[in-house]
Design an enzyme around this catalytic site. Structure first.
Site, PDB file in Angstrom:
ATOM      1  N   ASP A  15       2.381  -7.928  -4.095  1.00 46.69           N
ATOM      2  CA  ASP A  15       0.985  -7.488  -4.083  1.00 46.69           C
ATOM      3  C   ASP A  15       0.215  -8.221  -2.988  1.00 46.69           C
ATOM      4  O   ASP A  15       0.544  -9.350  -2.639  1.00 46.69           O
ATOM      5  CB  ASP A  15       0.366  -7.773  -5.466  1.00 46.69           C
ATOM      6  CG  ASP A  15      -0.928  -7.013  -5.676  1.00 46.69           C
ATOM      7  OD1 ASP A  15      -1.241  -6.103  -4.884  1.00 46.69           O
ATOM      8  OD2 ASP A  15      -1.641  -7.337  -6.637  1.00 46.69           O
ATOM      9  N   ASN A  63       0.767   4.637  -7.939  1.00 49.51           N
ATOM     10  CA  ASN A  63       0.392   4.527  -6.516  1.00 49.51           C
ATOM     11  C   ASN A  63       0.143   5.884  -5.845  1.00 49.51           C
ATOM     12  O   ASN A  63      -0.440   5.946  -4.764  1.00 49.51           O
ATOM     13  CB  ASN A  63       1.446   3.752  -5.714  1.00 49.51           C
ATOM     14  CG  ASN A  63       1.437   2.256  -5.966  1.00 49.51           C
ATOM     15  OD1 ASN A  63       2.435   1.572  -5.812  1.00 49.51           O
ATOM     16  ND2 ASN A  63       0.280   1.721  -6.357  1.00 49.51           N
TER      17      ASN A  63
HETATM   18  C1  FPP Z   1       0.786  -3.898  -2.974  1.00 54.64           C
HETATM   19  O1  FPP Z   1      -0.203  -4.305  -2.084  1.00 54.64           O
HETATM   20  C2  FPP Z   1       1.917  -3.345  -2.262  1.00 54.64           C
HETATM   21  C3  FPP Z   1       2.351  -2.069  -2.373  1.00 54.64           C
HETATM   22  C4  FPP Z   1       1.735  -1.080  -3.251  1.00 54.64           C
HETATM   23  C5  FPP Z   1       3.487  -1.582  -1.565  1.00 54.64           C
HETATM   24  C6  FPP Z   1       4.609  -2.509  -1.329  1.00 54.64           C
HETATM   25  C7  FPP Z   1       5.284  -2.096  -0.082  1.00 54.64           C
HETATM   26  C8  FPP Z   1       5.824  -2.906   0.857  1.00 54.64           C
HETATM   27  C9  FPP Z   1       5.892  -4.359   0.685  1.00 54.64           C
HETATM   28  C10 FPP Z   1       6.349  -2.406   2.155  1.00 54.64           C
HETATM   29  C11 FPP Z   1       7.453  -1.448   2.158  1.00 54.64           C
HETATM   30  C12 FPP Z   1       8.524  -1.662   1.166  1.00 54.64           C
HETATM   31  C13 FPP Z   1       9.841  -1.686   1.454  1.00 54.64           C
HETATM   32  C14 FPP Z   1      10.830  -1.800   0.365  1.00 54.64           C
HETATM   33  C15 FPP Z   1      10.342  -1.650   2.815  1.00 54.64           C
HETATM   34  P1  FPP Z   1      -1.641  -3.632  -2.170  1.00 54.64           P
HETATM   35  O2  FPP Z   1      -1.708  -2.577  -1.147  1.00 54.64           O
HETATM   36  O3  FPP Z   1      -1.909  -3.157  -3.557  1.00 54.64           O
HETATM   37  O4  FPP Z   1      -2.548  -4.843  -1.807  1.00 54.64           O
HETATM   38  P2  FPP Z   1      -4.049  -5.079  -2.269  1.00 54.64           P
HETATM   39  O5  FPP Z   1      -4.030  -5.232  -3.765  1.00 54.64           O
HETATM   40  O6  FPP Z   1      -4.401  -6.336  -1.558  1.00 54.64           O
HETATM   41  O7  FPP Z   1      -4.843  -3.902  -1.821  1.00 54.64           O
END
Ligand code: FPP
Length: 231
Positions: A15, A63
């Protein structure tokens, strides 16, 4: 602190990509791109330290509610990751596996997922389990429906586990980055006795040093699984 034991199964709620990008004045998409680099680092760490199962929460069933362009960015990033990592997975004997519902996933991505799962299915050093289009309640409901379909009755916990998306051991350690104190519909059944580690570090900043810190904390835990120690 010296690390004497590594978890057999490490699970991570990645996250903070969005917050990381905002802090740097960048677009959220760049936060996700940087987050994909952390994925590479963590996988490398698991290879180096013989951690046989790594589960990463990459895209939840919730998501889909994000803006269309962000959803599309995440799909593209995952596709790119699959294509770029193929060689590394074969070289390091990494088995690639995706846990989640297959519906809604773009056809091209779904095909590449299946291709890589097939190609790597005999790799036996590490299993990289990506939770993608994953929701734990959905997983449990899917299991229940399969049990009903099979006409099973009076099932045990062990039987039930077999109907989940995979038969990997339960996670020993669950890490969540960027400070939120919640589970967000991740592995609700499997984390019954997992140790939890929550850090304020944002996922794109989560590097080898940060994993070491999490594992050091894990080394100090006294796991009793509901029992009493030293009786
Ligand atoms: C949460 O951060 C992250 C995600 C919903 C996506 C995770 C994806 C990756 C790490 C990259 C691609 C994955 C792979 C396996 C190559 P957020 O966007 O919710 O962060 P925030 O809460 O700060 O907005």
């Amino acid at each position: 602190m010296e690390i004497t034991k590594y978890p057999e199964h490490l699970a991570i709620i990645m996250d903070g990509n969005g917050r990381w990008a905002k802090k740097q004045g960048l677009l959220r998409a760049l936060g996700h791109e940087k987050g994909a680099q952390s994925v590479r680092q963590v996988l490398e760490y698991c290879v180096e330290h013989h951690i046989p199962y790594l589960t990463l929460y990459a895209f939840s069933t919730e998501n889909w509610n994000r803006p269309q362009d962000e959803v599309s960015t995440l799909m593209k990033l995952f596709l790119k990751y699959i294509k770029n990592e193929r060689k590394n997975m074969m070289k390091n004997k990494i088995r690639f596996f995706v846990s989640g519902r297959k519906n809604n996933v773009p056809e091209k991505l779904q095909k590449e997922i299946e291709k890589l799962e097939e190609e790597t299915k005999n790799n036996d050093k590490i299993t990289l389990n990506i939770a993608f289009n994953y929701g734990s309640r959905a997983e449990i409901v899917d299991a229940v429906n399969r049990i009903i379909k099979d006409g099973k009755e009076n099932i045990t916990e062990e039987d039930f586990s077999k109907y989940l998306y995979n038969d990997f051991p339960d996670p020993d350690l669950l890490i969540r980055t960027s400070g939120e104190m919640r589970i967000s519909n991740f592995l609700l059944w499997q984390i019954a006795y997992s140790e939890l580690y929550i850090t304020d570090t944002l996922w794109p900043d989560f590097d080898e040093k940060e994993i070491d810190k999490a594992i050091e904390s894990y080394n100090q835990r006294d796991r009793r699984f509901g029992g009493v120690k030293n009786v």
